[in-house]
Design a protein around this motif. Structure first.
Motif, PDB file in Angstrom:
ATOM      1  N   LEU A   6       1.598   5.130 -17.810  1.00 40.17           N
ATOM      2  CA  LEU A   6       2.403   4.478 -16.786  1.00 40.17           C
ATOM      3  C   LEU A   6       2.295   2.968 -16.937  1.00 40.17           C
ATOM      4  O   LEU A   6       1.199   2.413 -16.867  1.00 40.17           O
ATOM      5  N   ALA A   7       3.404   2.317 -17.133  1.00 45.01           N
ATOM      6  CA  ALA A   7       3.427   0.857 -17.175  1.00 45.01           C
ATOM      7  C   ALA A   7       3.485   0.318 -15.748  1.00 45.01           C
ATOM      8  O   ALA A   7       3.908   1.013 -14.816  1.00 45.01           O
ATOM      9  N   ALA A   8       3.050  -0.925 -15.569  1.00 40.91           N
ATOM     10  CA  ALA A   8       3.138  -1.558 -14.254  1.00 40.91           C
ATOM     11  C   ALA A   8       4.607  -1.680 -13.861  1.00 40.91           C
ATOM     12  O   ALA A   8       5.444  -2.114 -14.662  1.00 40.91           O
ATOM     13  N   PRO A   9       4.975  -1.284 -12.641  1.00 42.11           N
ATOM     14  CA  PRO A   9       6.375  -1.363 -12.228  1.00 42.11           C
ATOM     15  C   PRO A   9       6.825  -2.802 -12.021  1.00 42.11           C
ATOM     16  O   PRO A   9       6.018  -3.697 -11.767  1.00 42.11           O
ATOM     17  N   GLY A  10       8.130  -3.012 -12.125  1.00 41.28           N
ATOM     18  CA  GLY A  10       8.693  -4.336 -11.910  1.00 41.28           C
ATOM     19  C   GLY A  10       8.766  -4.696 -10.443  1.00 41.28           C
ATOM     20  O   GLY A  10       8.608  -3.846  -9.552  1.00 41.28           O
ATOM     21  N   GLY A  11       9.039  -5.970 -10.170  1.00 40.58           N
ATOM     22  CA  GLY A  11       9.054  -6.467  -8.798  1.00 40.58           C
ATOM     23  C   GLY A  11      10.126  -5.829  -7.938  1.00 40.58           C
ATOM     24  O   GLY A  11       9.859  -5.438  -6.787  1.00 40.58           O
ATOM     25  N   ILE A  12      11.353  -5.685  -8.451  1.00 39.21           N
ATOM     26  CA  ILE A  12      12.425  -5.103  -7.645  1.00 39.21           C
ATOM     27  C   ILE A  12      12.127  -3.644  -7.339  1.00 39.21           C
ATOM     28  O   ILE A  12      12.411  -3.147  -6.240  1.00 39.21           O
ATOM     29  N   HIS A  13      11.534  -2.952  -8.306  1.00 44.48           N
ATOM     30  CA  HIS A  13      11.116  -1.561  -8.101  1.00 44.48           C
ATOM     31  C   HIS A  13      10.153  -1.471  -6.929  1.00 44.48           C
ATOM     32  O   HIS A  13      10.327  -0.649  -6.014  1.00 44.48           O
ATOM     33  N   GLN A  14       9.142  -2.324  -6.913  1.00 41.82           N
ATOM     34  CA  GLN A  14       8.139  -2.277  -5.862  1.00 41.82           C
ATOM     35  C   GLN A  14       8.690  -2.693  -4.511  1.00 41.82           C
ATOM     36  O   GLN A  14       8.274  -2.184  -3.469  1.00 41.82           O
ATOM     37  N   GLN A  15       9.627  -3.653  -4.505  1.00 41.75           N
ATOM     38  CA  GLN A  15      10.237  -4.058  -3.242  1.00 41.75           C
ATOM     39  C   GLN A  15      10.989  -2.892  -2.607  1.00 41.75           C
ATOM     40  O   GLN A  15      10.907  -2.673  -1.390  1.00 41.75           O
ATOM     41  N   ILE A  16      11.714  -2.134  -3.424  1.00 41.12           N
ATOM     42  CA  ILE A  16      12.438  -0.977  -2.900  1.00 41.12           C
ATOM     43  C   ILE A  16      11.462   0.086  -2.416  1.00 41.12           C
ATOM     44  O   ILE A  16      11.625   0.666  -1.338  1.00 41.12           O
ATOM     45  N   VAL A  17      10.419   0.337  -3.203  1.00 37.32           N
ATOM     46  CA  VAL A  17       9.413   1.336  -2.831  1.00 37.32           C
ATOM     47  C   VAL A  17       8.783   0.982  -1.490  1.00 37.32           C
ATOM     48  O   VAL A  17       8.671   1.834  -0.590  1.00 37.32           O
ATOM     49  N   MET A  18       8.374  -0.263  -1.310  1.00 34.17           N
ATOM     50  CA  MET A  18       7.710  -0.667  -0.066  1.00 34.17           C
ATOM     51  C   MET A  18       8.643  -0.554   1.133  1.00 34.17           C
ATOM     52  O   MET A  18       8.233  -0.129   2.220  1.00 34.17           O
ATOM     53  N   ARG A  19       9.910  -0.933   0.944  1.00 36.73           N
ATOM     54  CA  ARG A  19      10.857  -0.870   2.058  1.00 36.73           C
ATOM     55  C   ARG A  19      11.169   0.578   2.436  1.00 36.73           C
ATOM     56  O   ARG A  19      11.312   0.908   3.623  1.00 36.73           O
ATOM     57  N   LEU A  20      11.280   1.453   1.450  1.00 35.92           N
ATOM     58  CA  LEU A  20      11.502   2.865   1.747  1.00 35.92           C
ATOM     59  C   LEU A  20      10.314   3.459   2.492  1.00 35.92           C
ATOM     60  O   LEU A  20      10.481   4.201   3.476  1.00 35.92           O
ATOM     61  N   TRP A  21       9.118   3.151   2.010  1.00 41.85           N
ATOM     62  CA  TRP A  21       7.920   3.671   2.687  1.00 41.85           C
ATOM     63  C   TRP A  21       7.856   3.189   4.139  1.00 41.85           C
ATOM     64  O   TRP A  21       7.592   3.963   5.054  1.00 41.85           O
TER      65      TRP A  21
END
Length: 322
Positions: free
Chosen positions: A166-181
């Motif tokens: 698993l590579a470290a996820p990108g910033g936009i990926h993490q922003q979407i993940v955090m907002r969904l959570w």
């Protein structure tokens, strides 16, 4: 060879880390960590693959030396144990980091699941029962015990006994993940639902040979799973935010495993296409519901209590989304 001998041999051969990774089948990031001293206890199969690559005269000799020196390989010599490298035309190893720009790079990874395999027909993929093959092709290589024994610095998913780095996820990926959570967590609290939301990295064990890290997940059948070292009861809802390097694995390998494990609802969110696919496995639908980032999407496991306002997510991230 010990690490210092590997480095000296590599220097004498005038080989770069990229060339060594390509020739050995060991991911470039792993080569850099092993030779750079970051990984203090590299796996024995990794060392043997590097040794073989540095001792062989050509790529065919690499395959022969790896087999002779005991590095475990799947029947058919398609994959090297402990790596995601695939051999094409029995002559050359390719790392999953390679591939055509703009295409899912995971197409170079294994497309066989334990007892099933993915077939491609006119660029569409379907999961079917695997044909019986001699030599046990498709059988798991690793178990949960192997996964738990990995060094802490190595982050992988294990699907049907195969490791996928698993590579470290990108910033936009993490922003979407955090907002969904956050939206899910807020809704659960607002409606006093007997559920708990969790976010990656968090291990979810789907069976004896599969441990994955969904981006976002909700547990309702057993909300206390979020406090465990790893969940052993499948989530009721899983959300995967796709990237080019993981889209194939999320869409086919993991989606199939989620369905088999009893996950009731799976969302595949594509920031690139601004689309969301919702799979309602408990309703036995053959096709997903399809939405865009202009839709307010209902969370079916909430029985009408929750929905995700994607226009809000899109507006907050407008400068960074396509």
């Amino acid at each position: 060879m010990i690490i210092q001998e590997l480095k000296e041999r590599k220097r004498k051969m005038g080989m770069t880390n990229s060339e060594l990774a390509e020739r050995s089948g060991v991911p470039l990031s792993t080569v850099a960590k092993v030779l750079g001293g970051t990984t203090l206890r590299p796996r024995i199969d990794t060392i043997r693959a590097l040794e073989a690559a540095l001792r062989a005269e050509d790529d065919q000799d690499v395959s022969l030396l790896i087999r002779q020196e005991g590095a475990v390989m799947e029947s058919g010599d398609s994959y090297i144990y402990g790596s995601n490298a695939r051999k094409e035309n029995n002559s050359r190893f390719h790392s999953p980091e390679e591939g055509n720009a703009g295409k899912d790079k995971d197409h170079l990874q294994n497309t066989e699941l334990y007892g099933h395999e993915i077939r491609m027909d006119d660029e569409s993929y379907t999961v079917e029962a695997a044909e019986k093959k001699s030599g046990g092709s498709g059988m798991p290589l690793h178990t949960v015990e192997d996964y738990l024994a990995l060094p802490d610095e190595r982050r992988v998913e294990m699907i049907d006994g195969r490791f996928y780095d698993l590579a470290a996820p990108g910033g936009i990926h993490q922003q979407i993940v955090m907002r969904l959570w956050k939206k899910l967590d807020d809704c659960i609290e607002e409606h006093s639902m007997s559920c708990s939301a969790q976010v990656s990295p968090f291990d979810v064990q789907l069976d004896d040979y599969t441990i994955v890290e969904p981006d976002v997940m909700v547990f309702c059948r057993d909300p206390l799973q979020v406090f465990a070292d790893r969940a052993t009861v499948p989530p009721d809802l899983v959300i995967e935010v796709l990237s080019k390097s993981t889209a194939f694995r999320d869409r086919h390998l993991k989606l199939f495993k989620y369905q088999k494990a009893g996950v009731r609802e799976v969302w595949l969110v594509s920031p690139e296409k601004l689309e969301v696919e919702v799979y309602l496995f408990e309703e036995n639908r053959e096709e997903p519901d399809r939405y865009t980032f202009d839709d307010k999407i209902p969370v079916h496991i909430s029985n009408g209590s929750c929905s995700i306002d994607f226009p809000d997510i899109r507006s907050r991230l407008a400068d960074y989304l396509s």
